[in-house]
Motif scaffolding. Structure first.
Motif, PDB file in Angstrom:
ATOM      1  N   UNK A 121       0.909  -1.030   0.000  1.00 37.36           N
ATOM      2  CA  UNK A 121      -0.070   0.126   0.049  1.00 37.36           C
ATOM      3  C   UNK A 121       0.863   0.967  -0.018  1.00 37.36           C
ATOM      4  N   UNK A 122       0.728   2.123  -0.775  1.00 35.81           N
ATOM      5  CA  UNK A 122       1.283   3.528  -1.071  1.00 35.81           C
ATOM      6  C   UNK A 122       0.731   4.538   0.031  1.00 35.81           C
ATOM      7  N   UNK A 123       1.671   5.032   0.644  1.00 31.79           N
ATOM      8  CA  UNK A 123       1.484   6.211   1.673  1.00 31.79           C
ATOM      9  C   UNK A 123       1.987   7.495   1.124  1.00 31.79           C
ATOM     10  N   UNK A 124       1.374   8.783   1.343  1.00 31.38           N
ATOM     11  CA  UNK A 124       1.729   9.972   1.136  1.00 31.38           C
ATOM     12  C   UNK A 124       2.412  10.817   2.387  1.00 31.38           C
ATOM     13  N   UNK A 125       3.267  11.555   2.216  1.00 29.01           N
ATOM     14  CA  UNK A 125       3.990  12.265   3.208  1.00 29.01           C
ATOM     15  C   UNK A 125       3.800  13.631   3.249  1.00 29.01           C
ATOM     16  N   UNK A 126       3.374  14.329   3.859  1.00 29.85           N
ATOM     17  CA  UNK A 126       3.304  16.072   3.506  1.00 29.85           C
ATOM     18  C   UNK A 126       4.206  16.489   4.861  1.00 29.85           C
ATOM     19  N   UNK A 127       5.235  17.374   4.408  1.00 26.60           N
ATOM     20  CA  UNK A 127       6.294  17.946   5.274  1.00 26.60           C
ATOM     21  C   UNK A 127       6.179  19.353   4.923  1.00 26.60           C
ATOM     22  N   UNK A 128       6.037  19.892   6.085  1.00 23.08           N
ATOM     23  CA  UNK A 128       6.109  21.351   6.008  1.00 23.08           C
ATOM     24  C   UNK A 128       7.191  22.100   6.890  1.00 23.08           C
ATOM     25  N   UNK A 129       7.813  23.078   6.361  1.00 22.36           N
ATOM     26  CA  UNK A 129       8.651  24.103   6.966  1.00 22.36           C
ATOM     27  C   UNK A 129       7.692  24.804   8.002  1.00 22.36           C
ATOM     28  N   UNK A 130       8.168  25.541   8.950  1.00 24.66           N
ATOM     29  CA  UNK A 130       7.273  26.129   9.945  1.00 24.66           C
ATOM     30  C   UNK A 130       7.262  27.682   9.765  1.00 24.66           C
ATOM     31  N   UNK A 131       8.480  28.458   9.907  1.00 28.39           N
ATOM     32  CA  UNK A 131       8.778  29.784   9.826  1.00 28.39           C
ATOM     33  C   UNK A 131       8.334  30.429   8.309  1.00 28.39           C
ATOM     34  N   UNK A 132       7.366  31.221   8.493  1.00 32.86           N
ATOM     35  CA  UNK A 132       7.030  31.846   7.117  1.00 32.86           C
ATOM     36  C   UNK A 132       6.265  30.983   6.123  1.00 32.86           C
ATOM     37  N   UNK A 133       5.903  29.718   6.784  1.00 32.76           N
ATOM     38  CA  UNK A 133       5.178  28.952   5.709  1.00 32.76           C
ATOM     39  C   UNK A 133       3.875  28.445   6.496  1.00 32.76           C
ATOM     40  N   UNK A 134       3.986  27.776   7.590  1.00 32.38           N
ATOM     41  CA  UNK A 134       2.682  27.662   8.362  1.00 32.38           C
ATOM     42  C   UNK A 134       2.434  28.890   9.245  1.00 32.38           C
ATOM     43  N   UNK A 135       3.422  29.666   9.682  1.00 40.39           N
ATOM     44  CA  UNK A 135       2.946  30.891  10.370  1.00 40.39           C
ATOM     45  C   UNK A 135       3.539  32.006   9.650  1.00 40.39           C
ATOM     46  N   UNK A 136       2.799  33.158   9.620  1.00 45.60           N
ATOM     47  CA  UNK A 136       3.234  34.536   8.853  1.00 45.60           C
ATOM     48  C   UNK A 136       4.187  35.091   9.789  1.00 45.60           C
ATOM     49  N   UNK A 137       5.399  34.447  10.034  1.00 46.11           N
ATOM     50  CA  UNK A 137       6.123  35.279  10.905  1.00 46.11           C
ATOM     51  C   UNK A 137       7.379  34.169  11.163  1.00 46.11           C
ATOM     52  N   UNK A 138       8.609  34.361  11.789  1.00 43.23           N
ATOM     53  CA  UNK A 138       9.561  33.731  12.338  1.00 43.23           C
ATOM     54  C   UNK A 138       9.638  33.395  13.762  1.00 43.23           C
ATOM     55  N   UNK A 139       9.337  32.084  14.096  1.00 42.82           N
ATOM     56  CA  UNK A 139       9.087  31.697  15.320  1.00 42.82           C
ATOM     57  C   UNK A 139      10.272  32.108  16.346  1.00 42.82           C
ATOM     58  N   UNK A 174       6.499  12.368  -1.466  1.00 42.76           N
ATOM     59  CA  UNK A 174       6.764  13.266  -0.373  1.00 42.76           C
ATOM     60  C   UNK A 174       6.381  14.450  -1.015  1.00 42.76           C
ATOM     61  N   UNK A 175       5.655  15.400  -0.250  1.00 46.48           N
ATOM     62  CA  UNK A 175       5.078  16.796  -0.681  1.00 46.48           C
ATOM     63  C   UNK A 175       5.748  17.595   0.324  1.00 46.48           C
ATOM     64  N   UNK A 176       6.437  18.793  -0.173  1.00 43.06           N
ATOM     65  CA  UNK A 176       7.007  19.642   0.785  1.00 43.06           C
ATOM     66  C   UNK A 176       6.652  21.104   0.508  1.00 43.06           C
ATOM     67  N   UNK A 177       6.171  21.814   1.668  1.00 45.71           N
ATOM     68  CA  UNK A 177       6.012  23.261   1.759  1.00 45.71           C
ATOM     69  C   UNK A 177       6.962  24.133   2.301  1.00 45.71           C
ATOM     70  N   UNK A 178       7.324  25.209   1.654  1.00 49.80           N
ATOM     71  CA  UNK A 178       8.476  26.051   2.302  1.00 49.80           C
ATOM     72  C   UNK A 178       8.441  27.442   1.737  1.00 49.80           C
ATOM     73  N   UNK A 179       8.915  28.458   2.173  1.00 46.41           N
ATOM     74  CA  UNK A 179       9.274  29.602   1.544  1.00 46.41           C
ATOM     75  C   UNK A 179      10.459  30.149   1.402  1.00 46.41           C
ATOM     76  N   UNK A 180      11.687  29.163   1.767  1.00 46.69           N
ATOM     77  CA  UNK A 180      12.898  29.592   2.043  1.00 46.69           C
ATOM     78  C   UNK A 180      13.899  29.069   1.110  1.00 46.69           C
ATOM     79  N   UNK A 181      14.892  29.816   0.531  1.00 43.80           N
ATOM     80  CA  UNK A 181      15.833  29.400  -0.326  1.00 43.80           C
ATOM     81  C   UNK A 181      16.652  28.309   0.381  1.00 43.80           C
ATOM     82  N   UNK A 182      16.771  28.274   1.948  1.00 45.53           N
ATOM     83  CA  UNK A 182      17.607  27.315   2.702  1.00 45.53           C
ATOM     84  C   UNK A 182      16.992  26.070   2.434  1.00 45.53           C
ATOM     85  N   UNK A 183      15.832  26.029   1.850  1.00 42.94           N
ATOM     86  CA  UNK A 183      15.032  24.544   1.669  1.00 42.94           C
ATOM     87  C   UNK A 183      15.279  24.091   0.283  1.00 42.94           C
ATOM     88  N   UNK A 184      16.008  24.846  -0.524  1.00 40.20           N
ATOM     89  CA  UNK A 184      16.046  24.164  -1.788  1.00 40.20           C
ATOM     90  C   UNK A 184      16.645  22.703  -1.798  1.00 40.20           C
TER      91      UNK A 184
END
Length: 219
Positions: free
Chosen positions: A1-19, A176-186
Motif C-alpha cells: 500500500x502506498x502512503x503520502x507524506x506531507x512535510x512542512x517548514x514552519x517559519x513563514x510557511x505555516x506561520x506568517x512570521x519567524x518563530x 513526499x510533498x514539501x511546503x516552504x518559503x525559503x531558499x535554505x530549503x532548496x
C-alpha cells in the motif's frame, strides 16, 4: 500500500512570521534577554538566514545565551506563554485549513524546521500534530546549552534528518510533498516529489518553473 507524506517548514510557511524572532522578542519583553541591541543583532543574523548565509552555530550561540541558566521546565512554560501571545495568532488560515483536511484524510504530516526543537515541537502540539523535527540542543545540568545535538535540520541537514526519520517509520512513502518559503530549503525541495513554494522569497521564486513545483499565495 502506498502512503503520502506531507512535510512542512514552519517559519513563514505555516506561520506568517519567524518563530525564533517572535521568541526572542518575547524574551526581551519578559526582561530575560537583556543584552544591549539584542533584537538588532537578531535582525542582522536573520537577514543572513534570508540570504542563505547564516552560520547556525553562531546564531545559536547568540540566541540561546539568555536562557542557558534557566531550568528546562521553566523554558517550556515560557514557550507556552509565547505561543499564546505571539506565535499562534500568526498561523496562516490557508495552512490551518490544509492541515485539517490532511488530518481528515488520514495523511501523515511532519514539520521540519531550522528553529530549535523545543519551539517546533510546541507549535506542532498546538496544531494537533505528533511529528516534528527541529534543531536538537544539548542539555547540561537541567538546562539547555547552545550546542547542537546531531545533525541540525538546516539546509542540506533537513534532507538528512528527513531520510533518517523516514527509515524509522513502520510504513514506506510513495510521495513526499514539501511546503516552504525559503531558499535554505532548496535541497529538500529538490528531494521531494512535489514542492510547494509558499509566498516564496525572491531567491526561491527563481526556481518556481521546475516540474511539480507550485507557487502558493497564502494569507
Amino acid at each position: 500500500m502506498s502512503h503520502l507524506l506531507y512535510v512542512f517548514d514552519m517559519d513563514e510557511t505555516l506561520i506568517n512570521a519567524d518563530c525564533s524572532m517572535l521568541w526572542n522578542a518575547f524574551l526581551v519583553e519578559k526582561g530575560i534577554a537583556t543584552e544591549p541591541n539584542f533584537l538588532e543583532e537578531d535582525q542582522r543574523l536573520m537577514g543572513l538566514y534570508a540570504q542563505g548565509e547564516l552560520d547556525m552555530e553562531d546564531y545559536l550561540a547568540f540566541a540561546m545565551a539568555p536562557i542557558t541558566h534557566l531550568p528546562i521546565a521553566e523554558v517550556h512554560q515560557l514557550v507556552e506563554e509565547c505561543l499564546n501571545s505571539h506565535v499562534m495568532p500568526t498561523l496562516f488560515q490557508s495552512a490551518s485549513s490544509l492541515l485539517e483536511q490532511l488530518k481528515r484524510d488520514g495523511i501523515d504530516i511532519l514539520i521540519i524546521s531550522a528553529s530549535v526543537s523545543f519551539l517546533v515541537e510546541a507549535v506542532a502540539r498546538r496544531l494537533g500534530l505528533t511529528q516534528a523535527l527541529g534543531i536538537d540542543i544539548v542539555e547540561k545540568e537541567g538546562c539547555y546549552s547552545a550546542q547542537i545535538s546531531g545533525v541540525p535540520s538546516y539546509r542540506e541537514g533537513k534532507v538528512t534528518r528527513l531520510e533518517a526519520w523516514v527509515k524509522q517509520q513502520p510504513k514506506s512513502y510513495s510521495e513526499v510533498h514539501f511546503y516552504t518559503d525559503s531558499i535554505n530549503d532548496l535541497p529538500l525541495c529538490e528531494y521531494a516529489d512535489y514542492a510547494y513554494l509558499v509566498n516564496p522569497c525572491p531567491q526561491l521564486a527563481e526556481f518556481s518553473h521546475r516540474e511539480n513545483w507550485t507557487v502558493l499565495n497564502w494569507d
